[in-house]
Design a protein around this motif. Structure first.
Motif, short mmCIF file in Angstrom:
data_model
loop_
_atom_site.label_atom_id
_atom_site.label_comp_id
_atom_site.label_asym_id
_atom_site.label_seq_id
_atom_site.Cartn_x
_atom_site.Cartn_y
_atom_site.Cartn_z
N LEU A 1 0.90 48.38 27.08
CA LEU A 1 2.57 47.65 25.47
C LEU A 1 2.39 46.69 26.73
O LEU A 1 2.77 45.92 27.64
CB LEU A 1 3.01 49.27 26.36
CG LEU A 1 3.14 49.69 25.74
CD1 LEU A 1 4.44 50.47 26.31
CD2 LEU A 1 2.63 50.03 23.94
N THR A 2 2.81 45.62 25.49
CA THR A 2 3.57 44.59 25.66
C THR A 2 4.49 44.52 25.95
O THR A 2 5.73 45.49 26.28
CB THR A 2 3.73 43.45 24.71
OG1 THR A 2 5.07 43.90 23.74
CG2 THR A 2 2.67 43.12 23.53
N ASP A 3 5.05 43.62 26.49
CA ASP A 3 6.69 42.59 27.47
C ASP A 3 7.59 43.67 26.48
O ASP A 3 8.77 43.73 27.07
CB ASP A 3 6.65 41.73 28.24
CG ASP A 3 8.09 41.80 28.85
OD1 ASP A 3 8.34 42.75 30.35
OD2 ASP A 3 9.07 41.13 28.59
N ALA A 4 7.59 42.77 25.38
CA ALA A 4 8.71 43.40 24.24
C ALA A 4 8.59 44.69 23.87
O ALA A 4 9.64 44.99 23.19
CB ALA A 4 8.35 42.28 22.77
N GLN A 5 7.75 45.80 23.97
CA GLN A 5 7.67 46.59 23.87
C GLN A 5 8.06 47.53 24.92
O GLN A 5 9.05 48.55 24.06
CB GLN A 5 5.96 47.09 23.20
CG GLN A 5 5.51 46.64 22.00
CD GLN A 5 4.12 47.17 22.34
OE1 GLN A 5 3.10 46.95 23.18
NE2 GLN A 5 2.92 47.72 20.60
#
Length: 225
Positions: free
Chosen positions: A159-163
């Motif tokens: 998962l990305t940091d934003a997710q």
């Protein structure tokens, strides 16, 4: 001579009349109040406590949820009731503080170790069970805790940091009614990243979701208002 005495008398009488008129108080008007001195002087009362020393609030102390409120809050936040045969919230209601109106006539809403112990047990049950169901659910709209995550779960370390931040903000709103933000949000991102790594190592991806659920459900912000 008589004229001089008469003028002197008139002047004396006029001066007396003017003095009497000046000293006579004015008429009192209906509804007019006399001025009242301020009884409060500096130092007569204690100032309000400093909000920074009161956890950001001034007023009454936080109150703990009643058993009925806790039951409804868990269902709303997690998506399922704490029902575990003879060991669910109904079986533990008296230990959690519910009045039986036989020996106890008022509900206990004081935070204590017994309440914390049983709440942790309940959090583990509902969070592990819900996470296990959600990891199998590909339709995100039918999930509760992981609604912001991709359709079919994969390695949560990807998962990305934003997710991750979106996931945490979404759940903090569900559990506490207030979003994580700033430095605290960053700390929770680190916590989730560690949980996802350990869950992948143990080959139980649902554990990452369960751990976050347990942490938020047992947080003081969930059980107080």
């Amino acid at each position: 001579m008589r004229r001089s005495l008469l003028i002197a008398a008139l002047l004396t009488l006029s001066a007396g009349c003017n003095k009497s008129t000046e000293e006579k108080p004015g008429p009192t008007l209906d509804g007019q109040l006399e001025p009242v001195a301020n009884p409060h002087q500096p130092g007569d009362f204690d100032p309000l406590p400093d909000p920074e020393a009161q956890g950001g609030s001034v007023g009454r102390a936080p109150r703990r949820l009643t058993v009925a409120q806790l039951d409804a809050a868990i269902l709303e936040a997690v998506g399922r009731r704490w029902v575990n045969g003879g060991d669910g919230i109904d079986a533990r209601a008296s230990s959690l503080g519910r009045a039986d109106f036989a020996l106890v006539s008022s509900e206990n809403t004081e935070p204590n170790l017994v309440f914390a112990k049983f709440l942790e047990d309940g959090a583990r049950f509902v969070c592990i069970a819900q996470a296990g169901d959600e990891v199998k659910q590909a339709d995100a709209s039918k999930r509760t805790l992981s609604r912001t995550l991709p359709g079919t779960w994969d390695d949560l370390r990807k998962l990305t940091d934003a997710q991750v931040r979106e996931f945490l903000v979404y759940n903090s709103l569900r559990f506490w009614g207030a979003p994580l933000e700033g430095e605290e949000l960053t700390k929770w991102v680190g916590f989730f990243t560690q949980a996802a790594a350990r869950a992948e190592t143990a080959k139980r991806r649902s554990d990452a979701l369960a751990v976050m659920c347990i942490a938020m459900l047992t947080d003081a912000r969930f059980i107080t208002y």
